[in-house]
Design a protein around this motif. Structure first.
Motif, short mmCIF file in Angstrom:
data_model
loop_
_atom_site.label_atom_id
_atom_site.label_comp_id
_atom_site.label_asym_id
_atom_site.label_seq_id
_atom_site.Cartn_x
_atom_site.Cartn_y
_atom_site.Cartn_z
N ASN A 9 0.83 -1.20 0.00
CA ASN A 9 0.00 0.00 0.00
C ASN A 9 0.87 1.26 0.00
O ASN A 9 1.75 1.42 0.84
N ASN A 143 -11.51 -9.94 1.28
CA ASN A 143 -11.20 -8.56 1.65
C ASN A 143 -11.26 -7.64 0.43
O ASN A 143 -10.47 -6.73 0.29
N ASP A 144 -12.17 -7.94 -0.47
CA ASP A 144 -12.27 -7.22 -1.73
C ASP A 144 -12.38 -5.71 -1.54
O ASP A 144 -11.72 -4.95 -2.23
N LYS A 145 -13.19 -5.27 -0.59
CA LYS A 145 -13.39 -3.84 -0.37
C LYS A 145 -12.08 -3.16 0.03
O LYS A 145 -11.74 -2.10 -0.47
N GLN A 146 -11.33 -3.79 0.94
CA GLN A 146 -10.06 -3.22 1.38
C GLN A 146 -9.04 -3.21 0.24
O GLN A 146 -8.33 -2.24 0.04
N MET A 147 -8.97 -4.30 -0.53
CA MET A 147 -8.03 -4.37 -1.64
C MET A 147 -8.35 -3.28 -2.67
O MET A 147 -7.45 -2.61 -3.17
N LYS A 148 -9.63 -3.10 -2.99
CA LYS A 148 -10.02 -2.07 -3.96
C LYS A 148 -9.59 -0.69 -3.47
O LYS A 148 -9.08 0.11 -4.24
N SER A 149 -9.79 -0.43 -2.19
CA SER A 149 -9.41 0.86 -1.62
C SER A 149 -7.89 1.04 -1.68
O SER A 149 -7.39 2.09 -2.10
N ASP A 150 -7.15 0.01 -1.28
CA ASP A 150 -5.68 0.08 -1.31
C ASP A 150 -5.17 0.29 -2.73
O ASP A 150 -4.26 1.06 -2.96
N GLN A 153 -4.97 3.74 -4.44
CA GLN A 153 -4.03 4.71 -3.91
C GLN A 153 -2.81 4.86 -4.82
O GLN A 153 -2.18 3.86 -5.20
N SER A 156 0.52 2.52 -4.94
CA SER A 156 0.30 1.17 -4.42
C SER A 156 0.65 0.13 -5.49
O SER A 156 0.60 0.40 -6.69
#
Length: 189
Positions: A9, A143-150, A153, A156
């Motif tokens: 990240n 953890n799709d939502k977290q990966m998409k957010s990361d 960036q 990243s």
């Protein structure tokens, strides 16, 4: 256990990313194609993007960066036998073209060569406020939502097995820029 992806990240600073983008914007771009057992061809139903390829000798620093990130993620998460990095691709997804890349894998199971793509390394070069849409997704990722957010960036990096289905949803405004490298290894058995 093979992880679905490994995310570094915000690995690169904003200045480092801006320097990469400046270099890549000087490259001659071409319309992206898709490849399969029939060869390479343009296919606007599944892929709309402009691409350019980095020179292995001029851009040695970027080749070393992407290869080393692939090796690092491999050591932490995947454990594949790896041996080389394929040509690095700069990709530009333009909102005015509704650029995208539908579900696909980066591995050609029918490749007759001695090695094949094992890991895909994607470096996010755009700031999330510079475009809309263009979400990077891996099919069935935990953890799709977290990966998409990361992965939205700037700076990243995500590394994942080349045989995992993934896509870039249509960019609706602005531009999404990325670098992609594929780390090869001896054929899967």
């Amino acid at each position: 256990m093979i992880h679905q992806s490994w995310v570094f990240n915000k690995y690169l600073s904003s200045d480092a990313v801006d320097s990469i983008v400046t270099r890549c914007n000087k490259l001659d771009k071409q319309v992206a194609q898709v490849g399969d057992t029939r060869g390479y061809r343009e296919d606007k139903k599944s892929r709309i993007a402009d691409i350019a390829f980095l020179d292995r000798y001029i851009d040695q620093d970027l080749y070393a960066l992407i290869y080393n990130l692939g090796i690092d993620a491999n050591n932490k998460a995947f454990g594949f036998s790896l041996n080389e990095l394929e040509t690095i691709q700069f990709t530009e997804y333009n909102g005015h073209k509704k650029a995208k890349y539908d579900w696909h894998t980066d591995l050609d199971w029918f490749d007759k060569g001695m090695s094949q793509r094992k890991l895909s390394v994607v470096v996010q070069l755009s700031d999330p406020k510079d475009y809309k849409g263009g979400e990077f997704e891996i099919a069935n990722a935990k953890n799709d939502k977290q990966m998409k957010s990361d992965m939205k960036q700037k700076g990243s990096v995500i590394v994942f097995p080349a045989f995992f289905e993934h896509r870039v949803k249509p960019v609706t405004e602005g531009k999404r820029l990325s670098l992609i490298g594929w780390v090869h290894g001896t054929k899967f058995r």
